[in-house]
Design an enzyme around this catalytic site. Structure first.
Site, PDB file in Angstrom:
ATOM      1  N   SER A 163       0.825  -1.214   0.000  1.00  0.00           N
ATOM      2  CA  SER A 163       0.000   0.000   0.000  1.00  0.00           C
ATOM      3  C   SER A 163       0.860   1.266   0.000  1.00  0.00           C
ATOM      4  CB  SER A 163      -0.899   0.038   1.240  1.00  0.00           C
ATOM      5  OG  SER A 163      -1.780  -1.049   1.275  1.00  0.00           O
ATOM      6  N   GLN A 164       0.292   2.333  -0.544  1.00  0.00           N
ATOM      7  CA  GLN A 164       0.951   3.644  -0.546  1.00  0.00           C
ATOM      8  C   GLN A 164       1.217   4.086   0.898  1.00  0.00           C
ATOM      9  OE1 GLN A 164      -1.343   6.506  -2.730  1.00  0.00           O
ATOM     10  NE2 GLN A 164      -0.195   8.246  -1.888  1.00  0.00           N
TER      11      GLN A 164
END
Ligand code: SAH
Length: 217
Positions: free
Chosen positions: A67-68
């Site tokens: 995930s970012q």
């Protein structure tokens, strides 16, 4: 076997990432400190270390993503982590989010449905010293009844709708953070369980790989 080294250049890149996160509104010093401390490049193949410190999602095995960083920081903020919290994560992926929670003092249980990723991340977490995180292979829709109830539940894949069956594994007063919705853009929900009531807040729109039924062995 890969050796994990954390060099000056990595620490410099982490400092820049933390400045970026702060600019984007992440203010919690403990969370920023976790980002400063955990070598995010350990969670990607060595050749991609530069990508580890950009505020972007990045592909990992079997079509999944790490995930970012902003998304990880935001979900962690909404979870209001306190030391000693028992937290269930659905979607182990690279293991990075689980390490952030563990660094903040939570007892982390994390479930992954992709066998390849589960095995890889299980080994990685031991190699890099996050030995207390419990990694489970299974379908997150079923939660982890054996270890329930949890203080918090965090879902790091995108659900079509809020998986309401999991609330039975959440303590009274507990919080679930879940991206959900029918389209590609999921609304980030923070849901607090208060007796029979669920208090729901919305916190922006994010993209996630889908939360899927069953396992892939
Ligand atoms: N928390 C991860 C994010 C990984 S992407 C990180 O920090 O890198 C989301 C992950 O959720 C994928 O690995 C995907 O395989 C997993 N996933 C999707 N549906 C799931 C389910 N029902 N149960 C468990 N894991 C699931």
């Amino acid at each position: 076997m890969r050796t994990f080294v954390d060099k000056h250049i990595h620490r410099g890149l982490r400092t820049k990432l933390v400045v970026d996160l702060r600019t984007k509104g992440i203010k919690d010093q403990a969370i920023l400190n976790a980002f400063l401390s955990i070598p995010r490049h350990y969670f990607l193949d060595e050749a991609f270390f530069q990508w580890a410190y950009k505020d972007a999602a990045f592909p990992i095995e079997v079509g999944q993503t790490i995930s970012q960083p902003y998304t990880v920081a935001m979900q962690t903020t909404l979870l209001e982590v306190e030391a000693g919290d028992k937290i269930l994560e659905i979607g182990t992926g690279s293991g990075f989010q689980a390490c952030i929670l563990s660094f903040l003092g939570a007892k982390v249980y994390t479930i992954e449905r992709q066998k390849v990723l589960f095995e890889k991340t299980y080994k990685l977490l031991r190699q890099i010293g996050f030995t207390k995180i419990r990694t489970l292979f299974g379908d997150g829709f079923k939660g982890a009844q054996k270890f329930a109830p949890f203080d918090k539940i965090i879902i790091t894949c995108g659900a079509m709708e809020i998986p309401t069956s999991l609330f039975s594994q959440l303590k009274d007063g507990g919080i679930m953070v879940v991206p959900a919705g029918s389209g590609d853009n999921k609304k980030m929900y923070k849901i607090t369980k208060q007796g029979d009531e669920l208090i729901k807040e919305e916190h922006g729109v994010y993209r996630f790989v889908p939360m899927l039924q069953g396992v892939n062995s």
